[in-house]
Write an enzyme that holds these catalytic residues in place. Structure first.
Site, PDB file in Angstrom:
ATOM      1  N   GLY A 219      94.005  31.086  33.191  1.00  0.00           N
ATOM      2  CA  GLY A 219      93.069  29.974  33.171  1.00  0.00           C
ATOM      3  C   GLY A 219      93.361  28.981  34.281  1.00  0.00           C
ATOM      4  N   SER A 220      93.158  27.728  33.974  1.00  0.00           N
ATOM      5  CA  SER A 220      93.232  26.692  35.010  1.00  0.00           C
ATOM      6  C   SER A 220      94.627  26.445  35.558  1.00  0.00           C
ATOM      7  CB  SER A 220      92.647  25.385  34.482  1.00  0.00           C
ATOM      8  OG  SER A 220      91.259  25.528  34.262  1.00  0.00           O
ATOM      9  N   THR A 221      95.679  26.969  34.914  1.00  0.00           N
ATOM     10  CA  THR A 221      97.010  26.823  35.510  1.00  0.00           C
ATOM     11  C   THR A 221      97.069  27.543  36.864  1.00  0.00           C
ATOM     12  OG1 THR A 221      97.888  28.761  34.327  1.00  0.00           O
ATOM     13  CG2 THR A 221      98.168  26.606  33.282  1.00  0.00           C
TER      14      THR A 221
END
Length: 489
Positions: A219-221
């Site tokens: 995801g956004s990591t």
């Protein structure tokens, strides 16, 4: 000697020669294969005839031994076995061994060739044979914080923590877990425990080392990797200059608009603001603009696409090649085919914290002889340089804004600078299952950066709208960072 006697003598001589050849063949040419043959019970009996050496954390043994009845005199025991299983693995009279127990079996049993002279001396003096020790890099307080945090959360998940300046693994937790002591023997109860731990009878798969062997969409990591690629390739050179990021933004070659989560300020946002609010449009367009080859090159610098050996093997994290611009855009926000292990994402945070240099992760600090004399010492090794020092410091300032003023506020520690990135990754066909909650971070004190952490949570029972990296994963990362900092005071 008459002819019949001479023939008999020659025949007997040939029989003796054949016997000698066969004996030497068995003793030398086939020695290793016979020794490793699972049907050779003598080897197993000898293996469990003496106490096994210990696996050490913070100067204390987390393993032990107990006596048993039958051919095998000793079996392995574990202290807080479920907490330490992702580190130790198991050794069983019935089911073999894995992870550190298997990789360092020679030292632990005392059969390693490097212990030959000591074993010979002990044999001459009549001293009983002993196993050596495996001294780990793990931090007991950090491991407890990680495991307790996962257990309190109650779903599935994992934590990996690294010392950025050396690559030492400080914590490696997985939940649900299992106690290796329950399968260490060869009794009926061990057999029943083994069956209950198998995935076909236990869908939660407690023996899966999720910190090393499972890969999840990050995801956004992953936007930290994408930001690094933007800086390293000169697409953008500062944290606070506006990007070329229209809103709405349609992915190239499609009619699909890439959406952001909520009404957030993403139009032409700066890199800092885009990371602070986790703008899909900004980082998706960065990936599309840089295209597949450059994004893949950047991911590889962080360790993607290759297995890591700590010495326990870590599954390779995934960033695909041969993607078009829209697929690269989705991959650059941690979706599509992108997948990473918790250790991999801890490596990403670690490299940023260490001013752009990624150190090779490892969990064995030293191998010791039975008298604790060192047999082998692990020295820290640089693995790669994903970022220049200048760009790493730019990215640090951006990640620190995420924690001070963005989605990562739950990781704030008083008196400590914390940088981080949240992530909520889609899960299941058409995002039908509860998403994964991620958080990656590092802590920074006056003495440097002592720890970088990655946490992933998979909670099938949580209310979907309550799932977020900042809400579920960040508090666990905070407790792990605090444990490391406090242990150094």
């Amino acid at each position: 000697m008459n002819k019949p006697l001479r023939r008999i003598a020659i025949f007997c001589g040939l029989l003796i020669l054949t016997l000698l050849i066969r004996d030497n063949w068995l003793q030398y040419a086939q020695a290793d294969s016979l020794k490793e043959d699972p049907k050779n019970r003598r080897v197993a009996i000898a293996r469990y005839a003496t106490p096994r050496g210990d696996i050490i954390v913070d100067g204390k043994a987390i393993t032990g031994h107990a006596t048993t009845k039958g051919d095998f005199k000793y079996k392995r025991t574990y202290k807080d076995g479920a907490m330490w299983a992702p580190v130790t693995g198991f050794v069983s009279q019935a089911y073999g061994a894995n992870q550190l127990e298997s990789i360092e079996d020679g030292i632990l049993t005392g059969n390693d060739d490097r212990l030959f002279f000591r074993n010979t001396l002990d044999m001459i003096t009549g001293k009983a044979k002993e196993g050596g020790n495996v001294v780990t890099t793990l931090n007991a307080a950090a491991q407890k914080a990680a495991y307790d945090g996962l257990k309190a959360q109650g779903g599935k998940g994992a934590v990996a923590a690294i010392e950025p300046s050396t690559g030492k693994i400080l914590a490696l937790a997985s939940f649900p877990s299992y106690d290796p002591s329950t399968i260490a023997g060869g009794s009926t109860s061990d057999e029943e425990a083994w069956k209950k731990l198998q995935k076909k009878t236990n869908p939660d798969d407690p023996m899966l080392n999720r910190a090393l062997r499972e890969v999840y969409p990050p995801g956004s990591t992953f936007k930290v990797v994408t930001a690094a690629a933007a800086l390293e390739n000169g697409l953008y050179t500062e944290a606070d200059s506006k990007t070329d990021s229209p809103l709405p933004w349609t992915m190239p070659g499609t009619t699909t608009v890439l959406k952001n989560e909520g009404n957030i300020p993403c139009k032409n946002a700066t890199l800092r603001v885009a990371l602070q609010y986790s703008c899909n449009t900004v980082f998706g367009k960065i990936g599309s603009d840089l295209e597949n080859a450059k994004m893949l090159e950047q991911a590889k610098k962080f360790g993607f696409t290759e297995e890591q050996f700590t010495p326990v093997r870590t599954s390779a994290s995934v960033f695909s090649d041969d993607m078009n611009k829209s697929q690269t855009a989705l991959s650059s926000i941690g979706q599509f085919n992108t997948a990473a292990s918790p250790l991999q994402m801890a490596m990403v945070a670690s490299a940023v914290a260490n001013d752009g240099e990624l150190m090779k992760p490892y969990m064995v600090d030293e191998l010791q002889a039975p008298n604790v004399d060192p047999v082998e010492k692990t020295e820290p090794q640089p693995m790669s340089r994903p970022l220049s020092a200048k760009n790493a410091q730019i990215l640090q300032s951006m990640m620190e804004t995420v924690v001070s003023d963005g989605t990562g506020k739950n990781a704030q520690i008083e008196g400590v600078t914390v940088g981080g990135k949240t992530g909520t990754a889609q899960h299941g066909v058409e995002n039908s299952k509860n998403p994964y909650a991620w958080f990656i971070s590092y802590a920074k004190t006056d003495e440097g950066s002592p720890v970088a952490v990655a946490v992933v949570i998979e909670d099938d029972n949580a209310v979907r709208d309550d799932i977020s990296g900042g809400g579920l994963a960040a508090p666990i990362a905070k407790s792990v960072m605090e444990a490391v900092i406090n242990s150094k005071r």
